[in-house]
Every structure is written in structure tokens, then in C-alpha cells.
Scaffold this active site. Structure first.
Site, PDB file in Angstrom:
ATOM      1  N   TYR A 286       0.758  -1.245   0.291  1.00 30.90           N
ATOM      2  CA  TYR A 286      -0.006   0.007   0.124  1.00 30.90           C
ATOM      3  C   TYR A 286       0.667   1.203   0.078  1.00 30.90           C
ATOM      4  O   TYR A 286       0.249   2.085  -0.790  1.00 30.90           O
ATOM      5  CB  TYR A 286      -0.533   0.112   1.377  1.00 30.90           C
TER       6      TYR A 286
ATOM      7  N   ARG B 299       1.213   8.061  13.110  1.00 24.55           N
ATOM      8  CA  ARG B 299       1.091   9.394  13.375  1.00 24.55           C
ATOM      9  C   ARG B 299      -0.639   9.691  13.676  1.00 24.55           C
ATOM     10  O   ARG B 299      -1.719   9.429  14.872  1.00 24.55           O
ATOM     11  CB  ARG B 299       1.686  10.562  13.089  1.00 24.55           C
TER      12      ARG B 299
ATOM     13  N   ARG C 167     -10.805   4.601   8.519  1.00 23.95           N
ATOM     14  CA  ARG C 167     -10.154   3.542   7.867  1.00 23.95           C
ATOM     15  C   ARG C 167      -8.859   3.264   9.068  1.00 23.95           C
ATOM     16  O   ARG C 167      -8.568   3.781  10.115  1.00 23.95           O
ATOM     17  CB  ARG C 167      -9.302   4.961   7.182  1.00 23.95           C
TER      18      ARG C 167
ATOM     19  N   PHE D 110      14.795  20.054  -1.170  1.00 26.01           N
ATOM     20  CA  PHE D 110      13.186  19.717  -1.446  1.00 26.01           C
ATOM     21  C   PHE D 110      13.510  17.739  -0.350  1.00 26.01           C
ATOM     22  O   PHE D 110      11.974  17.497  -0.456  1.00 26.01           O
ATOM     23  CB  PHE D 110      13.394  19.272  -2.704  1.00 26.01           C
TER      24      PHE D 110
END
Lengths: 360, 483
Positions: B181, B228, B238, B298
């Protein structure tokens, strides 16, 4: 094809037995015919194997050793014999009181190795794998060693074990030549089922009530090695010397490749023995060092042998871990059993042994 | 206006305030973007970007000009996909083909989608999706191909999950499912970004061969978010924690929120932490392959934040009650440290690994494994930035021994240079002073009077009572009269 004849010195010892096991666990064990040479016969409780020929001999007796070699005609020798003093003897500098320990260790570790190397060479042995030790480098006790590799030169070890293993290792590697290939494996602290030192020492802290005390900041890392993994490395080294021989003349670190804080390791082992320290007390490194010094003086004055010394503190609080990239690249070594699993297996075996002892 | 609470907080945590100020004052963007010069549709795209990813939009907008637009659009494409996947008001028959075809939609002029539920926070993006399409079409073909490929694979992955009713009801089963996933929603992003960086020549092409590295980049970020957000996700019905992990401790997932299962909940937390922590060294390795500062920033900022968040959540029961966040001061500190070089980022990783190590609880079933994972991070950092140098062995390495000898000699010479220099300065001062005094004396200066007065004044200063008794100096009446 005739099997390759392998002679293992110290073949009934802790590591020797594991190396034999590793040879026998190969997909085709009939490729190797194994002779185990040891001063002791396989003792009760340790494993012996019907496929293996056991010969009793003392490596310090050169003539005796010669006869064994002439008769066995080995192609390869794996030399595991060594003595390692434990407890206060490990840290004792050379002096009047410790002379006996130093002399014994030097005689077995150095003269014994010299005999094996010379006799093997005379007997036409093709390759010799020597069990050295990380202590050749890491036993400079007051220093940190972080991820060091084999490019670090040796010769600064201060303990009698580290010093003797350094000389022995140099002796073995200097003997390397095209028709007599040698290499040295340097494992870190070994443990396993039947382990005579590491786990019993850590387990012993429970009975001594030493488990609540944390020495130093608990941020240092150290290497440990499961005996089965070291045994694999020896098999790999034998095969390397007989084939590509890229390991010839090399010293190679062998560890589990999982440096861990020694305090955490102890806690994990104590948990395996169902022990939980009921409080934890941190002892600063500097303070512990002075306590160690005081304890040494007290021992000197009173003539007693206490367990606590500066050496113990340094052994517990310094970084001592190495990089095993060379073993991976040259030998294709990969630690097969990880530390958590290895400690579980080993402690289970000890628990059974302790339970059996309690019954008798 | 800052609230009284936050004023009180920063008054008592000055280092946090210092970090915030430092970041705001001293941070200079690597590349600056002048948005007003861009087309209207691109400006609209940036507007949506601001709405979708508040946290990292600043870093995206500082990216190298070559990649700024492609990466912005890449994010928007994925956000569009996500908005469709997340929306439980869209029936599966409609959702599945949309997800599977989304990579073609990227190029459909004028396409938009108005059937999202009113509560989808990014529904407006899909309503005005034509602005995206307009800008997407202007991209270089190489960039378009990468974005399209990733969108297609992610869309199919999401469609598979949406179709898998079992996943929706019971959630993820095995650790493998869980990582798969995370692969679809984050690992693929890592791949896409890596390909964009390499295509633009801003990263080492070798990164493309190490798929495990960019996979870990995505996995760490996603896994930390899942750890978290456990409470928030649960409230939204979920669950992403794999059954394989929690079923060792509780029979039903909802049981981990019960107060009597606190110890079990923490054991589950530590196993989840371990899975994420094992990815950390790969992430550092990946960062080592980036060549350009803005690309490095980034990538590095989210990773540092993830490590800090992982530490904040580790052995913290609050995650089962509320949303745990790192403080703003810590976030600024992390941004300062993550926008410079790899060594500082390594320090951040090491710091948080050590914090995790100190919080590690020895009664936890994964105690030793977590300890080893922390050690592994430190060892890895030692391999890229060794803190020790091997000692020089004259026997084995005469060349470097000579080198050491030479360095020693140089140091010795440098020392004497310093001594000579100081000597010269002192001598110069001495000569000048002497010359001046001599000149003054020749010009008739009365040093004897000056000296006597000086003594007198010192006496006064020290307050000695015998001032009156002190004999006034014998002053010779005539001065020098050479001049």
C-alpha cells in the site's frame, strides 16, 4: 573425487564444534573429510559427530603434532585453538602477579600457532585459516573504535589476549605464500549455545545483583557474533583459499554486523532469563573510572581479586565496532542468524541446561 | 496575533523561538520564483498547490526552475487521483474506471470533474482541472512520460485497493500488504521524482538502479504518517496498521484504543516504528546521490521531519488519543539543518535515532531490534562520514608515514613562524616607542618631572597619607637647550 581433508585444531571446543557442524550442514558434506584435533576429547554435553575423526593431541607438543599431520595428511587446516583469560586476568598488565597468566596465554596462542603453521607447511598443507580476533585492534582499551576496517594497523593492544593474538596473526599472515595460503578471521565477542564466556558472564550479573547499574551514557555501540555465523565464515574462508584465494594473506573482521549498545544487549539477555532489574541507576563514565581505579588499588592492597576494574568500565563504555564490508566482498559472508534470534536460541539452550543442573 | 499560550510557550522555550526567527530571517531560497510573470493557468495551479500541500509548498516553489513546474504538476496530478480515491461518495463502478484512466485524463483538454462530495477538501482542483491540462501539455515530453507512467501505475494500484472490499472493511492484513500500500501511494512518488531529477541532470543516474533506495524514501514518509494518524484514520473509519502486527496483541483493532490496553498499544507502536526505522539508512544513502541544492532540500526536509515525528510518536500513548505533532520551533530547526548539506542531515538522523534509543523500553518485545536499528543508522553515518582516521603505521605505509612526518615538520615551522611574527611586532612597537621618547627628550621633554608627578598622582590615587611629607622632586632648573 577424493574428499578434501580438513583438520580443525580445537575441534571439540566451542567454535571448533560449530565449524564442524557448518561443514556437515553443507549441501554436499561428503566433499570434506574432517579430522578434529583437540587436547580434550568431546566432553559430555557437547556434540560429537560420527562422520568426524577425533584425534587427541597437544599443539604445544611439536613431535606429537607432526605425527598427527603425517598421518592425517590434511589439505586444509583450520586453527581455532586459543586461550582467553576472563575476569580480572583479562585486564592485568604484565607484572609479577600476572606473569603466569601472560606466559600461559602467550605460549598457547603464539607458540601453539607457530607449531601448527610450521608443521602444516612441512606436511604440505595447501591452505590454513586462522581464527584471530577483533581484539588485535580493539583491545587498546582506552580508545573508541567506530566502524573501523582492516586498513587500521594493529600492534597497540594492551591486554595479554589482544597482544598474543596480534603476534599470532602476524605469524600466520607472514607465512602466506602461493603453495601455502593463509588468512586470518577476526571475530568479535562470540556467543551461542554452550558458549563458555559471554552469556554466562552476563547471566552471572543477575545472581550478583549488578543488573540495575548502567555504566556510562548507554550510547556506545559494540559488536557481537553468533558462533554459527563465525563458523560459516570459516567454511567460506576454506573454500575461498582452495578456489579464488582472494582471501590469501588477508585479515578479515567477522561480526554479526549489528552493533548494539552493550547495556541493551544485557537487558535483552536478562529478559530471556525472565529477569527484570527493579530499578535502574546510571553511573557516569568518569565516576565509574575512578571507582574502578579505587577497586584496583583495594585489590592490590588487600591481595584479593575483585571483578571491578578500570578495564571493565572501559570494556563497557567505549565504542567498539567494526565494518564487515571486506568479509562480505571477499568471502561473500552474510550473517545468517540475526542477533535477536541468535540470543533467543542461545538463552533457551542455557535455560534448559540450568534447569537440568537444578534437578541433579 | 499569537495566542497567550504560544507566547508563554516561547517565553519558556527560547531555543525554539530562536530557531523560528533564524529560519524566517536567514533562510534564502536557492531559486526564487516570480509568479507574476507566469501564465494565468500556471498561477492557478500554484494556487491549488498551496491549498493541497501547505507544509512543503515553500520547498517546491524554491526548486530548480527546470523542475519547478514538472514537479508541481506531478503533485497536482497525484492529488487529483487521491481526491477521487478518498471520496467515499463516489460509487465503485464510477471510481474504478476513473482511477485506471486518469493518466489519459491528464491530457484531455477541458476535462473536469464536479461529482466529488462537498467535503473533499481538494474538490475545486478537479472542478478546474482544465488549468492543469493546459500546463501539463506544455511540459517536455520526457517529463510528461514519467508523470503519466507513475499516474497510471498509482491509479491502477488505488483501483485494486478500492475494488478489494476486504481491504475497506478489514483493512491491511500482512506487513507485505502494508508495504505494498505504501508503495502505491508513496514509493511510486519516490520513483517518479527520482526519474525527474535524473532526467533534469540534477541527481546521480545511479539512483535509478537502486530502486530500494527511492522506495525507502517514500516508505519512511508514508509509514510515519500512518503511525502518527492512527487516531484520525480510525475516526474516519480507516485503518492502515497491518493486522499481522496488531493481532499479536489484541483481537480487534478498535481494542488498541481502550485504556486498559495501553501496554499493548505501545508494543504495537514499537513494532510499527521498527518497520519505519529500518528504512532510515537507505534514505541517507539516497540523499547522498542528489547533486543540486534545491533538490536536496526538497528531499531532505520531509525526511528529517519524518524522523522527528517518528521519535515524537515512539512510545507515546498520545497518538491513540490525538494528533501528535512536532513543535514549530523544532520544525524550523529541522528546516535550517536540512537545507545545507548531507552531514547536517546525518546529524539530525543520529540525534533522533539516539532519542528513540533512549526512549526504548526493555520490556517491549521489539526492544533489541529497535536498539539494533538505531545502531545501524549510526554505523551507516560512520561509513559516509567517518569520525576517526586510522593511525599511520610507518612499517606498512611508509608513504603516509613520510606525509605525517612532513605535516609534523610543517606544524613545527608554523609554530616558529608565529613566534617570529610576535617578536617582530614587539620589536617594532619597541623601536617606535623608543624613537618617539628619544625625539621628545631631544625636544626638551622633562621625563624626570613627569615621572615624579606620575608617582605623586599614583600616591594620591592610592590615598597614601604621607603625600605632604613627600619631598617634591628636585627639578633641575635648566632644560635641554639644544633646540
Amino acid at each position: 573425487m577424493a574428499p578434501i581433508k580438513v583438520l580443525i585444531t580445537g575441534g571439540t571446543g566451542f567454535l571448533g564444534t560449530a565449524i564442524i557442524q557448518a561443514f556437515l550442514a553443507l549441501p554436499d558434506p561428503s566433499l570434506y573429510a574432517i579430522t578434529a584435533l583437540d587436547i580434550n576429547p568431546p566432553s559430555l554435553g557437547t556434540q560429537s559427530f560420527s562422520q568426524v575423526r577425533y584425534v587427541r593431541s597437544n599443539i604445544l607438543q611439536r613431535e606429537e603434532l607432526k605425527k598427527v599431520f603425517e598421518e592425517a595428511r590434511p589439505d586444509v587446516v583450520v586453527h581455532t585453538v586459543a586461550v582467553s583469560p576472563i575476569g580480572p586476568d583479562r585486564y592485568a598488565p604484565y607484572g609479577k602477579k600476572s606473569k603466569r597468566v601472560w606466559d600461559t596465554v602467550f605460549e598457547i596462542n603464539i607458540e601453539g600457532t607457530r607449531n601448527v603453521v610450521e608443521v602444516a607447511e612441512e606436511a604440505g598443507v595447501k591452505a590454513l585459516v586462522h581464527t584471530s580476533s577483533v581484539t588485535v585492534l580493539l583491545d587498546e582499551l582506552d580508545k573508541d573504535f567506530r566502524n573501523v576496517d582492516e586498513t587500521w594497523s594493529t600492534g597497540r593492544a594492551t591486554t595479554c589476549y589482544g597482544a598474543s593474538k596480534t603476534i599470532a596473526e602476524n605469524l600466520v599472515l607472514d607465512a602466506n605464500k602461493p603453495d601455502f595460503l593463509t588468512c586470518a578471521l577476526r571475530p568479535s565477542a562470540l556467543f551461542g549455545p554452550n558458549d563458555p564466556v559471554t552469556i554466562p558472564t552476563i547471566h552471572g550479573c543477575i545472581a550478583n545483583g549488578e543488573t540495575p547499574f548502567i555504566l556510562g551514557g548507554n550510547e556506545n555501540l559494540q559488536d557481537y557474533t553468533y558462533v554459527g555465523n563465525v563458523a560459516d565464515a570459516h567454511v567460506l574462508a576454506v573454500r575461498n583459499l582452495l578456489n579464488s584465494a582472494t582471501a590469501a594473506g588477508e585479515a578479515i573482521f567477522i561480526t554479526n554486523g549489528e552493533p548494539v549498545s552493550p547495556r541493551d544487549l544485557c537487558l535483552a539477555i536478562w529478559r530471556e532469563f525472565d529477569h527484570t532489574p527493579f530499578f535502574q541507576l546510571r553511573i557516569p563514565e568518569n565516576f565509574a573510572w575512578w571507582v574502578g581505579l579505587g577497586s584496583e588499588w583495594w585489590n592490590w592492597i588487600s591481595g584479593s581479586k575483585g571483578n571491578f576494574s578500570r578495564g571493565v568500565i572501559l570494556d563497557a563504555t567505549k565504542d567498539r565496532y567494526v565494518n564487515i564490508t571486506k568479509a562480505r566482498q571477499i568471502l561473500g559472508y552474510e550473517p545468517r542468524v540475526g542477533l535477536p534470534e541468535a540470543f533467543r536460541i542461545s538463552c533457551q539452550s542455557f535455560k534448559q541446561k540450568f534447569a537440568a543442573q537444578a534437578k541433579t | 496575533m499569537p495566542s497567550i499560550g504560544s507566547i508563554a510557550y516561547y517565553a519558556t522555550h527560547p531555543t525554539q523561538l530562536r530557531s523560528i526567527i533564524q529560519w524566517k530571517v536567514w533562510h534564502n531560497p536557492v531559486h526564487e520564483l516570480d509568479e507574476s510573470k507566469e501564465t494565468a493557468s500556471l498561477q492557478r495551479c500554484f494556487h491549488f498547490l498551496r491549498l493541497t500541500s501547505r507544509s512543503f509548498v515553500a520547498v517546491i516553489l524554491e526548486l530548480h526552475p527546470e523542475l519547478l513546474v514538472p514537479i508541481s504538476l506531478f503533485y497536482l496530478a497525484l492529488r487529483g487521483l487521491d481526491t477521487i480515491e478518498d471520496d467515499m461518495t463516489i460509487p465503485l463502478e464510477k471510481k474504478e474506471p476513473l482511477l485506471r484512466d486518469f493518466h489519459n485524463i491528464l491530457e484531455k483538454d477541458g476535462w473536469n470533474f464536479t461529482e466529488n462530495g462537498p467535503n473533499e477538501k481538494d474538490r475545486q482542483l478537479l472542478v478546474e482541472f482544465h488549468v492543469f491540462v493546459e500546463e501539463y501539455k506544455k511540459l517536455k515530453p520526457a517529463y510528461k512520460a514519467i508523470i503519466k507512467d507513475i499516474t497510471e501505475r498509482m491509479g491502477n494500484g488505488m483501483a485494486d485497493y478500492a475494488k478489494n472490499a476486504e481491504h475497506n472493511i478489514a483493512g491491511v492484513n500482512t506487513i507485505q500488504d502494508y508495504e505494498l500500500y505504501c508503495h502505491y501511494v508513496a514509493g511510486l512518488v519516490g520513483e517518479g521524482l527520482t526519474r525527474l531529477f535524473v532526467e533534469a541532470g540534477l541527481a546521480n543516474p545511479a539512483l535509478l538502479k537502486r530502486k530500494d533506495l527511492h522506495e525507502s524514501m517514500g516508505q519512511l514518509l508514508q509509514q510515519v504518517n500512518i503511525i502518527r494518524d492512527v487516531r484520525e484514520d480510525f475516526d474516519d473509519k480507516r485503518r492502515f496498521y497491518p493486522k499481522e502486527v496488531w493481532s499479536k496483541h489484541v483481537d480487534n483493532f478498535e481494542d488498541i484504543f481502550k485504556p486498559e490496553n495501553k501496554a499493548k498499544a505501545l508494543a504495537i507502536n514499537s513494532e510499527m516504528t521498527l518497520l519505519a526505522l529500518n528504512r532510515a539508512d537507505d534514505c541517507l544513502y539516497y540523499l547522498a546521490g542528489l547533486r543540486e541544492q534545491s533538490v536536496f532540500n526538497f528531499c531532505a526536509i520531509p525526511q528529517s521531519m519524518a524522523m522527528a515525528t517518528l521519535e515524537a510518536c515512539f512510545q507515546n500513548y498520545d497518538i491513540y488519543l490525538k494528533n501528535v505533532k512536532i513543535t514549530k520551533g523544532d520544525a524550523c530547526q529541522l528546516m535550517i539543518e536540512s537545507t545545507q548539506n548531507l552531514q547536517l542531515v546525518c546529524e539530525v538522523f543520529k540525534r533522533y535515532a539516539r532519542k528513540i534509543h533512549q526512549k526504548n523500553n526493555f520490556t517491549d518485545p521489539n526492544f533489541l531490534k529497535i536498539s539494533i536499528a538505531c545502531g545501524k543508522i549510526e554505523q551507516f553515518i560512520e561509513t559516509i562520514f567517518p569520525s576517526q582516521k586510522p593511525p599511520i603505521d610507518a612499517k606498512q605505509n611508509p608513504a603516509s608515514a613520510q606525509e605525517a612526518e612532513r605535516l609534523k615538520k610543517e606544524a613545527e615551522e608554523a609554530k616558529w613562524d608565529n613566534i617570529y611574527m610576535i617578536g617582530a611586532v614587539v620589536a617594532t612597537i619597541f623601536v617606535i616607542t623608543g624613537t618617539m621618547l628619544l625625539t621628545a627628550w631631544l625636544a626638551g621633554a622633562r621625563f624626570d618631572i613627569a615621572f615624579a608627578q606620575f608617582k605623586q598622582q599614583i600616591g594620591q590615587l592610592l590615598g597614601s597619607g604621607d603625600l605632604r611629607n613627600s619631598t617634591s622632586p628636585k627639578v633641575s632648573p635648566e632644560g635641554h637647550s639644544e633646540l
